[in-house]
Design an enzyme around this catalytic site. Structure first.
Site, mmCIF file in Angstrom:
data_model
loop_
_atom_site.group_PDB
_atom_site.id
_atom_site.type_symbol
_atom_site.label_atom_id
_atom_site.label_comp_id
_atom_site.label_asym_id
_atom_site.label_seq_id
_atom_site.Cartn_x
_atom_site.Cartn_y
_atom_site.Cartn_z
ATOM 1 N N GLY A 114 -10.652 3.813 2.924
ATOM 2 C CA GLY A 114 -10.805 4.186 1.506
ATOM 3 C C GLY A 114 -11.472 3.019 0.793
ATOM 4 O O GLY A 114 -12.281 2.301 1.377
ATOM 5 N N ARG A 115 -11.095 2.823 -0.473
ATOM 6 C CA ARG A 115 -11.725 1.734 -1.236
ATOM 7 C C ARG A 115 -11.497 0.384 -0.572
ATOM 8 O O ARG A 115 -12.425 -0.385 -0.349
ATOM 9 C CB ARG A 115 -11.144 1.677 -2.655
ATOM 10 C CG ARG A 115 -11.513 2.822 -3.547
ATOM 11 C CD ARG A 115 -10.923 2.597 -4.943
ATOM 12 N NE ARG A 115 -10.893 3.824 -5.670
ATOM 13 C CZ ARG A 115 -9.939 4.755 -5.554
ATOM 14 N NH1 ARG A 115 -8.905 4.562 -4.744
ATOM 15 N NH2 ARG A 115 -9.994 5.863 -6.251
ATOM 16 N N ILE A 116 -10.210 0.092 -0.264
ATOM 17 C CA ILE A 116 -9.889 -1.239 0.275
ATOM 18 C C ILE A 116 -10.442 -1.373 1.694
ATOM 19 O O ILE A 116 -11.047 -2.393 2.047
ATOM 20 C CB ILE A 116 -8.362 -1.476 0.226
ATOM 21 C CG1 ILE A 116 -7.897 -1.519 -1.240
ATOM 22 C CG2 ILE A 116 -7.985 -2.773 0.949
ATOM 23 C CD1 ILE A 116 -6.390 -1.501 -1.441
ATOM 24 N N THR B 82 -11.878 11.676 7.007
ATOM 25 C CA THR B 82 -13.249 12.137 6.727
ATOM 26 C C THR B 82 -14.267 11.087 7.176
ATOM 27 O O THR B 82 -13.960 9.890 7.213
ATOM 28 C CB THR B 82 -13.467 12.371 5.210
ATOM 29 O OG1 THR B 82 -13.105 11.162 4.531
ATOM 30 C CG2 THR B 82 -12.634 13.514 4.678
ATOM 31 N N ALA C 212 -1.374 -2.590 3.843
ATOM 32 C CA ALA C 212 -1.184 -1.292 3.187
ATOM 33 C C ALA C 212 0.291 -1.110 2.804
ATOM 34 O O ALA C 212 0.705 -1.517 1.705
ATOM 35 C CB ALA C 212 -1.684 -0.194 4.106
ATOM 36 N N ARG C 213 1.064 -0.550 3.703
ATOM 37 C CA ARG C 213 2.502 -0.392 3.486
ATOM 38 C C ARG C 213 3.206 -0.623 4.811
ATOM 39 O O ARG C 213 2.728 -0.172 5.869
ATOM 40 C CB ARG C 213 2.833 1.014 2.976
ATOM 41 C CG ARG C 213 2.468 1.270 1.520
ATOM 42 C CD ARG C 213 3.336 0.471 0.536
ATOM 43 N NE ARG C 213 3.058 0.766 -0.854
ATOM 44 C CZ ARG C 213 2.198 0.082 -1.626
ATOM 45 N NH1 ARG C 213 1.528 -0.948 -1.146
ATOM 46 N NH2 ARG C 213 2.032 0.425 -2.891
ATOM 47 N N GLU D 292 11.141 -4.344 3.669
ATOM 48 C CA GLU D 292 10.491 -5.338 2.819
ATOM 49 C C GLU D 292 11.388 -5.611 1.624
ATOM 50 O O GLU D 292 11.732 -4.647 0.929
ATOM 51 C CB GLU D 292 9.126 -4.798 2.365
ATOM 52 C CG GLU D 292 8.301 -5.805 1.608
ATOM 53 C CD GLU D 292 6.926 -5.251 1.224
ATOM 54 O OE1 GLU D 292 6.240 -4.709 2.103
ATOM 55 O OE2 GLU D 292 6.588 -5.363 0.041
ATOM 56 N N HIS E 137 3.703 -9.578 0.280
ATOM 57 C CA HIS E 137 3.042 -8.531 -0.519
ATOM 58 C C HIS E 137 2.160 -9.158 -1.613
ATOM 59 O O HIS E 137 2.358 -8.925 -2.804
ATOM 60 C CB HIS E 137 4.072 -7.572 -1.113
ATOM 61 C CG HIS E 137 3.522 -6.180 -1.297
ATOM 62 N ND1 HIS E 137 4.219 -5.038 -0.969
ATOM 63 C CD2 HIS E 137 2.329 -5.742 -1.766
ATOM 64 C CE1 HIS E 137 3.483 -3.969 -1.242
ATOM 65 N NE2 HIS E 137 2.327 -4.380 -1.721
ATOM 66 N N GLY F 290 -1.290 -8.864 -1.574
ATOM 67 C CA GLY F 290 -2.642 -8.293 -1.489
ATOM 68 C C GLY F 290 -3.438 -8.400 -2.782
ATOM 69 O O GLY F 290 -4.578 -8.862 -2.791
HETATM 70 C C1 DGY Z 1 -0.531 -1.604 -4.592
HETATM 71 O O1 DGY Z 1 -1.131 -1.691 -5.671
HETATM 72 O O2 DGY Z 1 -0.169 -0.525 -4.127
HETATM 73 C C2 DGY Z 1 -0.271 -2.872 -3.848
HETATM 74 O O3 DGY Z 1 0.545 -2.724 -2.785
HETATM 75 C C3 DGY Z 1 0.212 -3.969 -4.773
HETATM 76 O O4 DGY Z 1 -0.925 -4.448 -5.343
#
Ligand code: DGY
Length: 324
Positions: A155-157, A178, A236-237, A266, A285, A287
């Site tokens: 995706g974007r990231i 996709t 991500a998660r 977490e 966390h 990011g």
């Molecule tokens: C988000 O935005 O979902 C990140 O995990 C925290 O920036």
């Protein structure tokens, strides 16, 4: 009656100012997340909720908040929010895509470099007074340049990570629901199914959203497909990865290293095996954690909240079906 909003954590920048122009504020001004009981109790009296990714917004919360007209989270990820329940209640959910893309991609590369090139072990080596004469075979890592980097969830990231990977001279593979013709045309990226990507990539970067289909996407069989020299990065998660299986893979050298900004659970509890693994680089966390990015997120979430209170479309809505 004037609108009132609950804010579950002191936000950065001008966020409070933006919200205060439209509503009265109930601010949880603490360094710790709002306890669940407190969240349920205070939500009862508000029209808007400005929340964080560790506040669970579910049916119970919606039932406790009969006046609620908008939820705005200071995050792009919305796995903590029951979107279907919000949609059913007619509550739009604001989130913050876009503004955190580049910062999160930067951190993914930092973790990839740290894990593949054994930066954490190097720092520990120096700090513990072990640094002696130059040693040609000291802490040899794996190259990131000229490697093959697999992006799970472009995706974007993920796309921003792909651009960085390409800048490092790496070949890019991706897997996702996709095709991404832009990535293919601009970077020569190639699409694979998950198994193909895991077995071909030298480094795997997880940037997919957490949804039921991606829960434990990287489990023991998936880890067995990866190269023994491979690095796994997760920005991500945490629940995208089966943590027990990852611990085992790192312990047995089934993969070489991991760089994790998110974990499951977490935070990791004291004594968790991952904390003691030299081949696992962990950050808490972070990011999106640059001052500029977090400020932009806070202010975007504030604007979403105010738009929702005014009954206007949100700048970024995670459940657009609410407007159907
Ligand atoms: C988000 O935005 O979902 C990140 O995990 C925290 O920036």
């Amino acid at each position: 009656m004037a609108s009132s909003v609950l804010i579950t954590r002191q936000p950065l920048g001008r966020a409070l100012e933006i919200i205060a122009k439209a509503a009265s504020l109930d601010l949880w001004d603490s360094d710790m997340p709002m306890p669940r009981s407190e969240l349920l109790a205070r939500a009862a009296a508000v029209d808007g909720l400005y929340c964080m990714l560790n506040d669970r917004i579910d049916r119970e919360l919606l039932l406790a908040a009969p006046r609620l007209r908008v939820v705005s989270t200071m995050a792009v990820g919305v796995d903590n929010i029951d979107l279907a329940a919000c949609t059913k209640r007619g509550v739009p959910v604001g989130h913050t895509p876009g503004v955190l893309t580049e910062a999160t991609a930067d951190l993914a590369m930092a973790l990839l470099l740290a894990a593949a090139r054994r930066i954490g072990e190097g720092i520990e080596h120096v700090r513990s007074g072990m640094w002696g004469e130059f040693q040609p075979d000291l802490l040899l890592g794996r190259d990131v340049h000229s490697s093959t980097i697999g992006i799970v969830g472009p995706g974007r990231i993920g796309s921003a990570v792909a651009r960085r990977a390409s800048g490092f001279g790496a070949s890019v593979l991706y897997t996702g629901p996709t095709a991404k013709p832009m990535l293919e045309q601009q970077l020569g990226a190639q699409r694979r199914d998950l198994s193909g990507l895991l077995s071909e990539a030298d480094h795997v970067v997880l940037t997919a959203a957490l949804v039921p289909e991606t829960h434990h996407l990287i489990d023991a069989p998936a880890l067995r497909l990866m190269k023994p020299s491979a690095t796994l990065v997760n920005v991500a998660r945490g629940p995208l990865v089966d943590t027990a299986a990852l611990c085992e893979a790192l312990r047995l050298g089934r993969i070489a290293a991991a760089g994790l900004d998110v974990t499951d659970p977490e935070p990791l509890p004291t004594g968790h095996p991952l904390l003691a693994m030299p081949n696992c680089v962990l950050t808490p966390h972070l990011g999106s954690a640059s001052l500029r990015t977090r400020t932009e997120m806070a202010e975007m979430a504030a604007r979403n909240l105010v738009l929702g209170l005014n009954g206007e479309p949100l700048e970024a809505c995670a459940n657009p079906a609410v407007y159907a």
